[in-house]
Design an enzyme around this catalytic site. Structure first.
Site, PDB file in Angstrom:
ATOM      1  N   HIS A 113       0.815  -1.224   0.000  1.00  0.00           N
ATOM      2  CA  HIS A 113       0.000   0.000   0.000  1.00  0.00           C
ATOM      3  C   HIS A 113       0.845   1.270   0.000  1.00  0.00           C
ATOM      4  O   HIS A 113       0.349   2.334   0.351  1.00  0.00           O
ATOM      5  CB  HIS A 113      -0.949  -0.013   1.209  1.00  0.00           C
ATOM      6  CG  HIS A 113      -1.921  -1.157   1.169  1.00  0.00           C
ATOM      7  ND1 HIS A 113      -2.354  -1.812   2.307  1.00  0.00           N
ATOM      8  CD2 HIS A 113      -2.531  -1.756   0.121  1.00  0.00           C
ATOM      9  CE1 HIS A 113      -3.189  -2.771   1.953  1.00  0.00           C
ATOM     10  NE2 HIS A 113      -3.317  -2.755   0.639  1.00  0.00           N
ATOM     11  N   CYS A 142       4.809  21.658 -11.053  1.00  0.00           N
ATOM     12  CA  CYS A 142       3.698  21.917 -11.976  1.00  0.00           C
ATOM     13  C   CYS A 142       2.471  22.528 -11.309  1.00  0.00           C
ATOM     14  O   CYS A 142       1.499  22.834 -11.989  1.00  0.00           O
ATOM     15  CB  CYS A 142       3.306  20.627 -12.699  1.00  0.00           C
ATOM     16  SG  CYS A 142       2.323  19.490 -11.691  1.00  0.00           S
ATOM     17  N   SER A 155      -2.152  -9.492  10.893  1.00  0.00           N
ATOM     18  CA  SER A 155      -3.169  -8.973   9.972  1.00  0.00           C
ATOM     19  C   SER A 155      -4.437  -9.799  10.066  1.00  0.00           C
ATOM     20  O   SER A 155      -4.377 -11.035  10.084  1.00  0.00           O
ATOM     21  CB  SER A 155      -2.665  -8.992   8.529  1.00  0.00           C
ATOM     22  OG  SER A 155      -3.693  -8.571   7.642  1.00  0.00           O
ATOM     23  N   SER A 156      -5.573  -9.116  10.093  1.00  0.00           N
ATOM     24  CA  SER A 156      -6.866  -9.808  10.040  1.00  0.00           C
ATOM     25  C   SER A 156      -7.229 -10.173   8.610  1.00  0.00           C
ATOM     26  O   SER A 156      -8.175 -10.916   8.365  1.00  0.00           O
ATOM     27  CB  SER A 156      -7.963  -8.912  10.627  1.00  0.00           C
ATOM     28  OG  SER A 156      -8.110  -7.743   9.832  1.00  0.00           O
ATOM     29  N   CYS A 179       3.337 -10.811  17.885  1.00  0.00           N
ATOM     30  CA  CYS A 179       4.401 -11.105  16.918  1.00  0.00           C
ATOM     31  C   CYS A 179       5.779 -10.953  17.552  1.00  0.00           C
ATOM     32  O   CYS A 179       6.672 -11.777  17.348  1.00  0.00           O
ATOM     33  CB  CYS A 179       4.284 -10.166  15.713  1.00  0.00           C
ATOM     34  SG  CYS A 179       2.793 -10.388  14.732  1.00  0.00           S
TER      35      CYS A 179
END
Length: 291
Positions: A140, A202, A240-241, A283
């Site tokens: 991500h 820009c 993580s789910s 973890c």
């Protein structure tokens, strides 16, 4: 050689210490793997003091009614961008100072030992990079980079902080709580006079190099990760789910390939019904026990 770091448990759900039998099971799983594919989520960074979204009692959704910004809203609305960047500006010094915890360092060491074939993180906090992982895909993106939606020019988020400070020399705001992606909670009144710079090349809209909710991961990146998974012989999900499809699709692919899947996550996950192994420890507490 994993350096011990004191975990910050403010955003970690309550859980029991690792069960010796479960440690043995995970040890067997890792020992049997020759090319381990690892996917991490917010639960690996909570011990570094970064909250997640979904954890029971301590996640953002449990603590507040706040929700992360949607991609379409950011692109469409100047006031939404002003609110986002004001909150991000206040939160950045603390968010950018977070350091890897023991779990990040263990995965770095597994890579050095040739055990970990590829690491995919759904996190945008750069902690795996800070830990030294190199066989890494940030699924991500990463909040430490910013790019222009018009011309694609990239700058470091730390450089943008200096632009913010120059544009807002007298602007000050007190934060109300911290969110998972580095921003803080501010009132509309606080945000009203905050000035947001445009792209210096820009004049386009600047956006963090992250996939906001409602946006999609590029096809090139998805294909690249599928290739790394195809080279792997097992999958470990840590912290993580797997509720977000952008990550879940790779677990589905691993399951379809009949790869063994182990899950290390305190709460329930979307994969629990087809995992070979499910562990509910921290973890940073369990991974260092695996040799």
């Amino acid at each position: 050689s994993v350096s011990r770091t004191s975990p910050n448990l403010a955003f970690v759900p309550a859980c029991l210490p690792p069960d010796p039998g479960e440690v043995e099971e995970l040890q067997r799983f890792v020992s049997n793997s020759k090319r381990l594919f690892v996917m991490t989520g917010a639960g690996i960074s909570t011990e570094s003091g970064i909250p997640d979204y979904r954890s029971e009692g301590v996640g953002l959704y449990a603590r507040t009614d706040r929700r992360p910004i949607q991609h379409a809203e950011f692109v469409r609305s100047a006031s939404a961008r002003q609110r986002y960047w004001a909150r991000n500006f206040v939160g950045w010094p603390q968010f950018s100072s977070h350091q890897p915890n023991t779990a990040h360092l263990v995965l770095r060491d597994w890579e050095k030992l040739g055990k970990l074939h590829w690491l995919v993180t759904q996190n945008v906090d750069a902690l795996h990079t800070k830990a030294g992982s190199q066989r890494l895909t940030e699924l991500h993106g990463c909040t430490h980079r910013v790019f222009c939606l018009a011309c694609g020019d990239q700058i470091l988020r730390s450089e943008l902080q200096e632009h913010f400070e120059a544009l807002n020399p007298t602007w000050k705001a007190e934060a109300f709580g911290v969110a998972p992606d580095g921003d803080v909670f501010l009132t509309d009144e606080q945000v009203r006079n905050f000035q947001v710079p445009a792209c210096r090349k820009c004049g386009g809209i600047l956006k963090p190099d992250v996939t906001f909710f409602g946006d999609t991961v590029s096809r090139e990146k998805v294909n690249f990760v599928h290739q790394r998974l195809a080279e792997s012989d097992s999958m470990l999900v840590a912290g993580s789910s797997m509720q977000v499809y952008s990550g879940y699709r790779f677990a589905l692919a691993a399951w379809e390939k009949q790869l063994p899947i182990a899950i290390l996550n305190i709460g329930p996950t979307r994969l629990d019904h087809f995992a070979s192994l499910k562990l509910k420890s921290r973890c940073g507490e369990l991974l260092p026990l695996i040799v």
